[in-house]
Design a protein around this motif. Structure first.
Motif, PDB file in Angstrom:
ATOM      1  N   THR A   1      -9.862  32.148  -8.832  1.00  0.00           N
ATOM      2  CA  THR A   1      -9.562  30.801  -8.341  1.00  0.00           C
ATOM      3  C   THR A   1     -10.849  29.981  -8.282  1.00  0.00           C
ATOM      4  O   THR A   1     -11.950  30.525  -8.345  1.00  0.00           O
ATOM      5  N   THR A   2     -10.691  28.664  -8.149  1.00  0.00           N
ATOM      6  CA  THR A   2     -11.846  27.762  -8.135  1.00  0.00           C
ATOM      7  C   THR A   2     -12.370  27.575  -6.715  1.00  0.00           C
ATOM      8  O   THR A   2     -11.587  27.419  -5.775  1.00  0.00           O
ATOM      9  N   LEU A   3     -13.687  27.575  -6.567  1.00  0.00           N
ATOM     10  CA  LEU A   3     -14.323  27.330  -5.277  1.00  0.00           C
ATOM     11  C   LEU A   3     -14.554  25.829  -5.094  1.00  0.00           C
ATOM     12  O   LEU A   3     -15.258  25.195  -5.886  1.00  0.00           O
ATOM     13  N   HIS A   4     -13.974  25.261  -4.058  1.00  0.00           N
ATOM     14  CA  HIS A   4     -14.209  23.868  -3.702  1.00  0.00           C
ATOM     15  C   HIS A   4     -15.248  23.795  -2.590  1.00  0.00           C
ATOM     16  O   HIS A   4     -15.671  24.815  -2.050  1.00  0.00           O
ATOM     17  N   ILE A   5     -15.675  22.601  -2.249  1.00  0.00           N
ATOM     18  CA  ILE A   5     -16.555  22.401  -1.102  1.00  0.00           C
ATOM     19  C   ILE A   5     -15.994  21.268  -0.246  1.00  0.00           C
ATOM     20  O   ILE A   5     -15.132  20.503  -0.689  1.00  0.00           O
ATOM     21  N   GLU A   6     -16.492  21.170   0.989  1.00  0.00           N
ATOM     22  CA  GLU A   6     -16.155  20.050   1.866  1.00  0.00           C
ATOM     23  C   GLU A   6     -17.427  19.294   2.231  1.00  0.00           C
ATOM     24  O   GLU A   6     -18.500  19.897   2.371  1.00  0.00           O
ATOM     25  N   ARG A   7     -17.278  17.980   2.366  1.00  0.00           N
ATOM     26  CA  ARG A   7     -18.376  17.137   2.845  1.00  0.00           C
ATOM     27  C   ARG A   7     -17.850  16.242   3.967  1.00  0.00           C
ATOM     28  O   ARG A   7     -16.708  15.773   3.901  1.00  0.00           O
ATOM     29  N   PRO A   8     -18.671  15.973   4.998  1.00  0.00           N
ATOM     30  CA  PRO A   8     -18.225  15.083   6.072  1.00  0.00           C
ATOM     31  C   PRO A   8     -18.011  13.661   5.548  1.00  0.00           C
ATOM     32  O   PRO A   8     -18.758  13.189   4.687  1.00  0.00           O
ATOM     33  N   LEU A   9     -16.993  13.012   6.088  1.00  0.00           N
ATOM     34  CA  LEU A   9     -16.721  11.615   5.714  1.00  0.00           C
ATOM     35  C   LEU A   9     -17.470  10.644   6.601  1.00  0.00           C
ATOM     36  O   LEU A   9     -17.804   9.529   6.189  1.00  0.00           O
TER      37      LEU A   9
END
Length: 670
Positions: free
Chosen positions: A433-441
């Motif tokens: 599966t693909t690894l995503h990331i999160e960033r603060p808005l």
């Protein structure tokens, strides 16, 4: 001990360009080997792993040393397959120079461009070797144009190729008597030297050839010019000329041994008995058996270790020695706690440069085929992650599963084979599966005060989360005085913040943010009359570790996060009449063409495609282009997900659910 003049030389290439064969030929030319090994036969000096011999590819970086004209060359053969880019990553930090190998048949390939961009960015002096001039289909002239257009403009052809595409192919050095060579040399060098430019414009013929060669060596060592040699690793054509170029143009350095020890660990492996062996490049000083060495990690002290044995690379072999001095690459036994990237000896003035290549963008869940072997699987994967830090392990205690970060399917197959062959563990791998990331808005803050409901911990923690520039990672700051409480409590908060950010609001790693500790508070150590420590009255590091995830996730919720997916920049070379079939297919894969142009015999489309769809594009391309399409792609950036946000199951105690989290933490504390 006399100073040792050394050159740490990396051999880099796209897979199958002939890199390991060139390493063998260089060792033969230097008199280290009496007989040249074959990649196909699995008899090369540097491909020593059974898997490397079976597959005919380099998986692990290997070191071999030889003497040339009074200097010791530590030659490091690196993997060419993009799935093993992490091995190249670790080597770059110890290189004085590099030879980038390009096939005269296939020309510049995807990994070639990634490597050259990185070498240029790090300003590592680089020679280019156009290999396989003896193969059918070899076209050195076309390959040189390809190099100029897609790798670097400031290249200087150093050899003429005779009879390319035949077994009699040869490479002959250009000389001062060749006016075209002198003109090209002066033109490239003048681009980076105003005095030389003035002399060139005034009277090109008046520039002495010796001056041009001296400037070529100087600019090559500054990574401003890139000499290009041609030849064949199989027949040996042009290899002596390349070796002479290494001697003349790359920066061998005399390294004094009398200075304090400074050595960088760039590789770790396990010996036959499971013992840890650290490969270290000794930049200064001397390391001796029984020395107790300070270890520094990310610029901070990280303990120490005692050296129990030393191996050094000499004349193509690894020999045991009582000491190893500056300029050597040594194998060190006994440093049980050391990691890749650690600095041994004197503390560095500044931390080493960060990651050079893109991180893994894929992940797979690994399970033991025999459930009773879960513990053995975890121990084996932990050892593999120790040898390859970019194999990020995520252990899900609830589901009794382990997830592994990957660069590609070949790497997955190699890990599976290694687990079976080296550790005796049969493992099953789920679909990648693909690894995503999160960033603060935005910015969010939260605070919990000790001894004030609903906080059950004897700790006060306030945190603020803010967005940071793309690519900056995670920065932890303190807005409270360092002396406000014991340092161990601050350290516990920072460590827990970095760990908790591994799973954000949607389960993905949170990055590109600044976390500031805004409030702190603790209960000093308290005892009863007989001086027995009372844990119920006194704050501990465990209180701060337990509270921090709750505060951090509350702040993150107020800031909000967006999920981003990895995107590859792609280039498609295809027949012009296939464009009408390819463009709709690209749209169906959510690929966005950015530029399109017609060349002499092909049509080129460049753009962005989600990393998750690259494999699909590779599978469909042969049908869409009658087998004539050529795709190259590499990670380029992360792009915000549109539509449904992908979620990743949590593997922690889930601080987003306060009740569930406190129940689990309380159970552990009891």
């Amino acid at each position: 001990m006399h100073p040792l003049t050394t050159l740490d030389l990396g051999i880099l290439a796209h897979v199958d360009a002939g890199k390991t064969s060139l390493t063998e030929r260089l060792l033969y030319a230097a008199g280290v080997l009496d007989e040249i090994g074959s990649v196909d036969d699995g008899s090369t000096r540097t491909d020593s792993l059974a898997l490397e011999r079976q597959r005919g590819i380099t998986i692990k970086a290997a070191v071999v040393s030889f003497a040339v004209a009074g200097a010791t060359v530590n030659l490091i053969d690196t993997p060419g397959h993009p799935d093993f880019i992490a091995e190249v990553e670790r080597v770059l930090g110890v290189l004085d120079g590099a030879v980038l190998v390009v096939s005269a048949v296939e020309g510049v390939q995807p990994q070639t461009r990634v490597l050259m961009r990185t070498l240029r960015r790090l300003r590592i002096p680089t020679l280019i070797f156009v290999n396989k001039i003896d193969r059918r289909g070899a076209d050195p002239a076309r390959t040189l144009r390809d190099i100029e257009q897609r790798l670097a403009r400031d290249v200087v052809p150093m050899t003429a190729t005779l009879r390319p595409g035949t077994r009699a192919a040869d490479a002959v050095p250009y000389t001062a008597a060749d006016p075209d060579f002198r003109a090209r040399l002066a033109e490239v060098l003048a681009e980076h030297d105003d005095d030389l430019l003035a002399a060139y414009v005034t009277d090109e013929s008046a520039l002495p050839y010796s001056t041009l060669r001296a400037h070529l060596a100087a600019q090559t060592r500054q990574a401003l010019a890139h000499p290009v040699f041609t030849g064949s690793a199989v027949t040996g054509a042009g290899v002596d000329t390349l070796l002479a170029g290494v001697r003349e143009l790359l920066p061998a350095t005399a390294r004094p041994a009398g200075e304090p020890l400074s050595a960088t660990v760039f590789k770790i492996e396990r010996g036959p008995a499971g013992e840890k062996i650290a490969y270290a490049r000794i930049a200064a000083g001397t390391v001796r058996v029984r020395d107790r060495l300070p270890v520094h990690r990310d610029g901070e002290p990280a303990g120490e270790g005692r050296v129990t044995a030393i191996g050094v690379f000499e004349d193509g072999t690894d020999v045991r020695r009582e000491e190893a001095g500056a300029g050597r690459i040594a194998r060190l036994w006994g440093l049980t706690g050391v990691r890749i990237g650690d600095v041994l000896g004197q503390a560095p003035d500044k931390p080493a440069a960060g990651q050079h290549f893109a991180p893994p963008t894929l992940e797979t869940v690994v399970t033991a085929a025999d459930p009773t072997r879960r513990g053995a699987l975890h121990a084996a994967l932990t050892q593999l992650a120790e040898q390859d830090p970019l194999i990020g392990l995520r252990r899900d205690e609830l589901r009794q599963e382990i997830a592994v970060s990957l660069y590609g399917e070949v790497q997955k197959e190699v890990i599976q084979a290694t687990l079976a062959a080296d550790f005796g563990v049969a493992a099953d791998f789920r679909k990648t599966t693909t690894l995503h990331i999160e960033r603060p808005l935005g910015t969010g803050a939260a605070l919990e005060i000790k001894e004030k409901a609903p906080n059950p911990f004897l700790a006060t923690v306030g945190l603020r989360v803010e967005p940071a520039p793309v690519g900056s990672g995670v920065e932890f700051r303190r807005a409270v005085e360092l002396g406000a409480m014991p340092y161990a409590f601050f350290a516990a908060v920072e460590e827990t913040v970095r760990q908790a950010l591994g799973q954000g609001l949607h389960g993905w790693q949170v990055t590109d943010c600044t976390v500031t500790m805004t409030h702190s508070g603790y209960n000093p150590r308290q005892s009863h009359a007989h001086a027995v420590f009372d844990k119920s009255m006194s704050s501990t590091a465990g209180d701060f570790r337990g509270l921090t995830p709750l505060v951090l996730m509350a702040a993150l919720r107020r800031a909000g996060t967006a999920v981003y997916e990895p995107m590859h920049r792609f280039r498609l070379d295809l027949p012009a009449d296939a464009v009408s079939a390819v463009l709709p297919a690209l749209a169906g894969l959510r690929a966005v063409p950015r530029t399109q142009r017609a060349l002499v015999s092909t049509y080129v489309v460049e753009g962005d495609v989600p990393a998750a769809r690259v494999h699909d594009l590779e599978l469909r391309l042969p049908t869409l282009t009658r087998g004539e399409g050529v795709l190259e792609s590499a990670f380029d950036h992360y792009e915000r997900v549109t539509g449904p946000v992908p979620e990743r199951p949590r593997t922690d105690h889930n601080p987003l659910d306060r009740k569930e989290y406190l129940l689990r933490v309380q159970r552990l504390r009891n």
